[in-house]
Design a protein around this motif. Structure first.
Motif, PDB file in Angstrom:
ATOM      1  N   GLY A 184      12.681  -9.524   7.253  1.00 17.95           N
ATOM      2  CA  GLY A 184      14.066  -9.097   7.176  1.00 17.95           C
ATOM      3  C   GLY A 184      14.172  -7.597   7.046  1.00 17.95           C
ATOM      4  N   THR A 239      22.487 -11.912   1.639  1.00 14.97           N
ATOM      5  CA  THR A 239      21.365 -12.261   0.769  1.00 14.97           C
ATOM      6  C   THR A 239      20.387 -13.099   1.578  1.00 14.97           C
ATOM      7  OG1 THR A 239      22.783 -12.259  -1.190  1.00 14.97           O
ATOM      8  CG2 THR A 239      20.649 -13.356  -1.375  1.00 14.97           C
ATOM      9  N   MET A 240      19.196 -12.575   1.789  1.00 15.30           N
ATOM     10  CA  MET A 240      18.176 -13.270   2.574  1.00 15.30           C
ATOM     11  C   MET A 240      17.140 -13.892   1.651  1.00 15.30           C
ATOM     12  SD  MET A 240      17.455 -10.361   5.491  1.00 15.30           S
ATOM     13  CE  MET A 240      18.591  -8.965   5.516  1.00 15.30           C
ATOM     14  N   ALA A 261      19.635 -16.816   5.432  1.00 16.26           N
ATOM     15  CA  ALA A 261      20.439 -15.797   4.759  1.00 16.26           C
ATOM     16  C   ALA A 261      21.870 -16.274   4.639  1.00 16.26           C
ATOM     17  CB  ALA A 261      20.392 -14.475   5.526  1.00 16.26           C
TER      18      ALA A 261
END
Length: 317
Positions: free
Chosen positions: A112, A268-269, A276
């Protein structure tokens, strides 16, 4: 100015050139206009002043990469979800702006990326433009490969990129002349919108005076969670990203009469599970969410009025 980057891109990143040509043809927009969108940070040459707060955190068996993306409210209508399949490369699912092929998101290998703008002078046409650097990182299979690739290519202008995978995150604080790596300390690394290290003669302009406050504040909030010994999940990160201390110039930024800059989305991953959660608007008040899932597109879901979903491109309003 956009054309100055073409020799390097044709030579070293021809796939990106072909994709931008296809995008131009499909949208009926001039090729150089698409290139310009993808090198807009470099065209702005240190004059952009968007504010973002990002962190990578290994906690409770989770590998979290998260951020709030703050920019002018008028750009909200141009946000899209982009799902990219490529032969021989990881599948990518990211949030970006129409016409830009690299932004914030994750891939099917569990890599990410997040981005913090930094307002500082300088541009180098033989290095990789910021948004295309994000795309290149998302085409790798590990954080180590991504960091190595970006260090070798160099970044054309100032920014901070956090790259993370299941091992953890690394910050890449970039100027047009160098990259300083920021490893995790005690399982975390965070950044906002100013230089934390020296970059020769290049100095940031610290356009957003709240940037040091937001960095200190997110570190403080993480420390509070650690002291509480509570389990950490999506709701914990959402609470951190929703923080309104120092409003309007808070982690969850609000627009004012003098500035339309506000938090347009939070992400938010969970890199271990390769998914996510995106919340659009300020996370404390958002009712519209999207799940990014580069591994199984059948699990993608979007909630909110006036939303339209396709498998490849998703307009978010």
């Amino acid at each position: 100015m956009a054309s100055e980057f073409l020799p390097k891109l044709y030579r070293e990143w021809p796939d990106l050139i072909e994709e931008m040509k296809g995008l131009a043809q499909g949208s009926g927009v001039e090729f150089l206009a698409i290139v310009a969108l993808n090198v807009r940070t470099e065209i702005a040459y240190g004059t952009l002043s968007d504010g973002c707060t990002a962190l990578s955190w290994n906690v409770g068996g989770m590998n979290i990469l998260a951020q709030n993306w703050d920019w002018q409210r008028e750009q909200d209508e141009n946000l899209i979800s982009l799902f990219i399949r490529q032969e021989g490369k990881p599948t990518i699912h990211m949030i970006t702006e129409a016409g830009i092929i690299g932004k914030i998101g994750l891939n099917s290998a569990g890599v990410g990326v997040c981005l913090n703008a930094i307002r500082a002078p300088g541009v180098d046409y033989v290095r990789l433009p910021v948004h295309l650097a994000l795309r290149v990182a998302l085409e790798t299979s590990s954080k180590l490969e991504a960091v190595r690739t970006l260090e070798q290519a160099g970044i054309a202008s100032a920014c901070n990129i956090i790259v993370a995978d299941v091992i953890g995150g690394t910050g890449l604080e970039c100027s047009s002349s160098d990259i300083v790596t920021m490893p995790m300390v005690d399982g975390k690394v965070a950044h906002t919108n100013h230089f934390l290290f020296q970059h020769g003669e290049i100095k940031d302009k610290l356009e957003l005076l709240d940037s040091p406050f937001r960095l200190e504040r997110i570190q403080e909030l993480i420390a509070e969670v650690e002291r509480s010994n509570t389990s950490v999940g999506y709701s914990t990160i959402l609470e951190i990203l929703s923080d309104e201390k120092n409003l309007p110039a808070a982690i969850s930024r609000a627009e004012t009469e003098d500035s339309s800059i506000a938090t347009l989305f939070s992400i938010t991953m969970d890199l271990r599970n390769k998914m996510a959660l995106v919340r659009f608007g300020r996370p404390s008040t958002s009712k519209k969410t999207l799940v990014l899932d580069p591994c199984k597109d059948t699990r993608v879901s979007i909630h909110g009025e006036n939303s339209k979903l396709t498998m490849q491109l998703e307009r978010l309003n």
